[in-house]
Design a protein around this motif. Sequence first.
Motif, PDB file in Angstrom:
ATOM      1  N   ASN A 378      34.088  48.693  51.274  1.00  0.00           N
ATOM      2  CA  ASN A 378      35.053  49.486  51.746  1.00  0.00           C
ATOM      3  C   ASN A 378      34.949  48.387  52.984  1.00  0.00           C
ATOM      4  O   ASN A 378      34.044  47.913  53.783  1.00  0.00           O
ATOM      5  CB  ASN A 378      34.080  50.562  52.741  1.00  0.00           C
ATOM      6  N   GLY A 379      36.452  48.375  53.008  1.00  0.00           N
ATOM      7  CA  GLY A 379      36.959  47.697  54.067  1.00  0.00           C
ATOM      8  C   GLY A 379      36.982  45.600  53.880  1.00  0.00           C
ATOM      9  O   GLY A 379      37.639  44.838  54.344  1.00  0.00           O
ATOM     10  N   LYS A 380      36.376  45.924  52.723  1.00  0.00           N
ATOM     11  CA  LYS A 380      36.734  44.110  52.654  1.00  0.00           C
ATOM     12  C   LYS A 380      37.865  43.832  51.690  1.00  0.00           C
ATOM     13  O   LYS A 380      38.576  44.289  50.964  1.00  0.00           O
ATOM     14  CB  LYS A 380      35.174  43.794  51.330  1.00  0.00           C
ATOM     15  N   LEU A 381      38.703  42.795  51.544  1.00  0.00           N
ATOM     16  CA  LEU A 381      39.889  41.907  50.497  1.00  0.00           C
ATOM     17  C   LEU A 381      39.818  42.213  49.744  1.00  0.00           C
ATOM     18  O   LEU A 381      38.408  40.876  49.224  1.00  0.00           O
ATOM     19  CB  LEU A 381      40.166  41.258  51.729  1.00  0.00           C
ATOM     20  N   ARG A 382      40.162  42.329  48.768  1.00  0.00           N
ATOM     21  CA  ARG A 382      40.339  41.737  47.704  1.00  0.00           C
ATOM     22  C   ARG A 382      41.150  41.860  46.345  1.00  0.00           C
ATOM     23  O   ARG A 382      42.636  41.243  47.542  1.00  0.00           O
ATOM     24  CB  ARG A 382      40.281  43.517  45.674  1.00  0.00           C
ATOM     25  N   LEU A 383      41.002  39.888  46.604  1.00  0.00           N
ATOM     26  CA  LEU A 383      42.023  38.822  46.067  1.00  0.00           C
ATOM     27  C   LEU A 383      41.888  39.316  44.632  1.00  0.00           C
ATOM     28  O   LEU A 383      40.733  39.698  43.461  1.00  0.00           O
ATOM     29  CB  LEU A 383      41.120  37.317  46.345  1.00  0.00           C
ATOM     30  N   GLU A 384      43.664  39.463  43.662  1.00  0.00           N
ATOM     31  CA  GLU A 384      43.746  39.468  42.022  1.00  0.00           C
ATOM     32  C   GLU A 384      45.001  38.839  41.813  1.00  0.00           C
ATOM     33  O   GLU A 384      45.850  38.508  42.651  1.00  0.00           O
ATOM     34  CB  GLU A 384      44.395  41.496  42.155  1.00  0.00           C
ATOM     35  N   ALA A 435      39.866  35.388  42.660  1.00  0.00           N
ATOM     36  CA  ALA A 435      40.294  36.086  42.107  1.00  0.00           C
ATOM     37  C   ALA A 435      39.016  37.415  41.069  1.00  0.00           C
ATOM     38  O   ALA A 435      38.543  36.481  41.053  1.00  0.00           O
ATOM     39  CB  ALA A 435      41.707  36.433  40.828  1.00  0.00           C
ATOM     40  N   HIS A 436      39.078  38.646  42.089  1.00  0.00           N
ATOM     41  CA  HIS A 436      37.909  39.532  41.628  1.00  0.00           C
ATOM     42  C   HIS A 436      37.812  39.475  40.182  1.00  0.00           C
ATOM     43  O   HIS A 436      37.332  39.678  39.824  1.00  0.00           O
ATOM     44  CB  HIS A 436      37.786  40.401  42.327  1.00  0.00           C
ATOM     45  N   ASP A 437      39.648  39.984  39.852  1.00  0.00           N
ATOM     46  CA  ASP A 437      39.634  40.051  38.027  1.00  0.00           C
ATOM     47  C   ASP A 437      40.155  38.919  37.448  1.00  0.00           C
ATOM     48  O   ASP A 437      40.619  39.296  36.384  1.00  0.00           O
ATOM     49  CB  ASP A 437      40.696  41.582  38.420  1.00  0.00           C
ATOM     50  N   ARG A 438      39.577  37.901  37.870  1.00  0.00           N
ATOM     51  CA  ARG A 438      39.896  37.194  36.647  1.00  0.00           C
ATOM     52  C   ARG A 438      39.818  36.696  35.599  1.00  0.00           C
ATOM     53  O   ARG A 438      40.959  36.873  34.773  1.00  0.00           O
ATOM     54  CB  ARG A 438      38.863  35.191  37.595  1.00  0.00           C
ATOM     55  N   ALA A 439      38.568  37.240  35.388  1.00  0.00           N
ATOM     56  CA  ALA A 439      38.234  37.369  33.814  1.00  0.00           C
ATOM     57  C   ALA A 439      39.144  38.418  32.660  1.00  0.00           C
ATOM     58  O   ALA A 439      39.400  37.795  31.914  1.00  0.00           O
ATOM     59  CB  ALA A 439      36.894  37.799  33.358  1.00  0.00           C
ATOM     60  N   ASP A 440      39.214  39.506  33.522  1.00  0.00           N
ATOM     61  CA  ASP A 440      40.263  39.937  32.597  1.00  0.00           C
ATOM     62  C   ASP A 440      41.468  40.270  32.853  1.00  0.00           C
ATOM     63  O   ASP A 440      41.595  40.286  31.576  1.00  0.00           O
ATOM     64  CB  ASP A 440      39.757  41.693  33.806  1.00  0.00           C
ATOM     65  N   LYS A 441      42.199  39.259  33.766  1.00  0.00           N
ATOM     66  CA  LYS A 441      43.098  38.913  33.504  1.00  0.00           C
ATOM     67  C   LYS A 441      43.714  37.290  32.808  1.00  0.00           C
ATOM     68  O   LYS A 441      45.224  37.359  31.681  1.00  0.00           O
ATOM     69  CB  LYS A 441      44.043  38.790  34.963  1.00  0.00           C
ATOM     70  N   ARG A 509      34.828  35.128  38.384  1.00  0.00           N
ATOM     71  CA  ARG A 509      35.503  34.836  39.605  1.00  0.00           C
ATOM     72  C   ARG A 509      34.364  33.663  40.882  1.00  0.00           C
ATOM     73  O   ARG A 509      32.380  33.804  40.233  1.00  0.00           O
ATOM     74  CB  ARG A 509      34.740  35.660  40.958  1.00  0.00           C
ATOM     75  N   GLU A 510      34.783  32.338  41.066  1.00  0.00           N
ATOM     76  CA  GLU A 510      34.319  31.457  41.566  1.00  0.00           C
ATOM     77  C   GLU A 510      34.800  31.435  43.048  1.00  0.00           C
ATOM     78  O   GLU A 510      35.595  31.911  43.507  1.00  0.00           O
ATOM     79  CB  GLU A 510      34.115  30.293  40.831  1.00  0.00           C
TER      80      GLU A 510
END
Length: 596
Positions: A378-384, A435-441, A509-510
């Motif tokens: 909660n409260g953390k920044l997500r990069l997509e 990016a947190h969703d790097r693998a999916d995208k 993600r790295e």
Amino acid sequence: MHKNQRKNLILEDRGRRGLKLERVYRELYDENRFLLSYGRLYPNDGAMTPGITPETVDGMSKEKVKLIIRCLADGSFTWKPVKRVYIPKKNGKMRPLGLPTWTDKLVQDVMRSVLEPYYEAQFRDSSHGFRPGRGCHTALQMCRKKFKATNWFIEGDVKGCFDNIDHQVLIDILKRSIDDERFIRLAGDMLEAGYLEEWRYHGTNSGTPQGGVISPLLANIYLHELDKFVEDTLIPRYTRGETRKRNPEYTAIVHAMKRAKEAADKDEWRRLKVEQRKVSVGMPDDPNYRRLAYVRYADDFILALIGPKSEAEDVKREIGEFLQTKLKLTLSEEKTLITHARTEKARFLGYDLKVIHDNGEISTGSNALGKHTKRAINGKLRLEVPWDKIEAAKRQFMEDGKPIHRKEQLLNDDYSIVVWYDAYFRGVANYYCLAHDRADKLRNLKYVVETSMLKTLANKHRSTVSKVAKKYKVWLDTPRGKRKAFQVTVVRPGKRDLVATFGGITLAREEGKVIQDEVKRWWWNSRTEILQRMLADKCEYCGWKGKCEVHHVRKLANILKRRNLTGWRKLMAIKKRKTLVLCRTCHDKLHAGTLD
């Protein structure tokens, strides 16, 4: 330590202490600075591109450096207008590009080498664009560090920033730090040199030199005023309170849980624990708690506010007024957006940013009181990775919804085809490593690019995709286990084999490398191999010792394409260099076609 290194350390120290620069113009008489600038600029493709005169880096020599210094010393040096050309943008529009002459590029880089150590010591940590040791990834990492538990994003964009920099404002900014009228006059003449478009002269009333190597530094010096305004005025104004006030609802649940525990009512305690995780510890709308954070990359910037939307609108308005009144720039209304951090996504440097909120993600920690659980994200920044970026990338390799072969690659050999596809996909994958969703995208993009590559190879050999895939498929050992890849090997007798590989990289993600620039200074240039050869003043073709100059070619590959290499071409091929030091007689014969 080299003399130039000591000078730059002194410049850096003066910048850090806020002292003015004096007698700067005489630094332009330093022959070694010109040689280091030449060693830095000559590998660039633009070094062989002429401006309004035929002059390029070809024919560079110590004599040319001495001539430029004499012109600067006696005041006869004049800036030439840049040659304007247009290159296409992704949106179909055309972007103007300026091509200065080689001499102007060289003088600009020497000016940059003098100013950069001084101003780098003053620039703020929030600035990341066009700075040594910094880039898009460092800006995004700072966003992750600063933008915790924020409510609003303010996406900022300056309208036509580099074309609308006011010359007088920039000169006034330089005068605050530089007490040297000759240097200021030289910089002012550079800004007003103008440009030629279709051989018609046009004056430049605003903007930094188009295509100039000093332009990024001048833009950062200009926008440093914005950094100071935000960090010294706005952030203190919108920062108050040590911590958020305790949420009464959360406190009530904690007391109820304590009573349930004392009564040994496990079912009630578990029910209250579920309710507790739905309520924030601090008051979300505490009027006595505010935070404002700021990150800038070139003319794009983003702010994160903990507070109400009305205050975010006030921040946007104040920044717009400052840009208009102090810097004479305009905030782009269509690109400067206020975005809710939890329910919407802000766009910055090609990433989508949002604040995560999920009460179900629990982690276990420990402190002096023992083990405990807490809400982990909660409260953390997500990069997509934005979907529109992926779709735009896929469209280059698709037609009617299916991957297709690339016709322009059919003339290349298999090795070059695989290298081209791998370079494209690896570049996208490396850019979105945070990016947190790097693998999916990216998994979907990889399939499209990979299929297009196999179809291109199959089309070239009049074969099928399955046969080509079977021919080139390999399994590579990686730190994360075996990975499927496609590999083309070119056997070269007596030399190391050429290997091109597509795939075999992880899409997890790295965090990326943490750039440290404290030990090795960015401007500690040593004399490169080309400088040592030029300063030796020995013709590498006939062996004559005396005044020599350097012959440059745009690409060594253009020479290697010839079947029978003789004379100077064979010499360059053996050296594997795009340069050849020649005496003036040999150089004139080379351009006349009579050297061999």
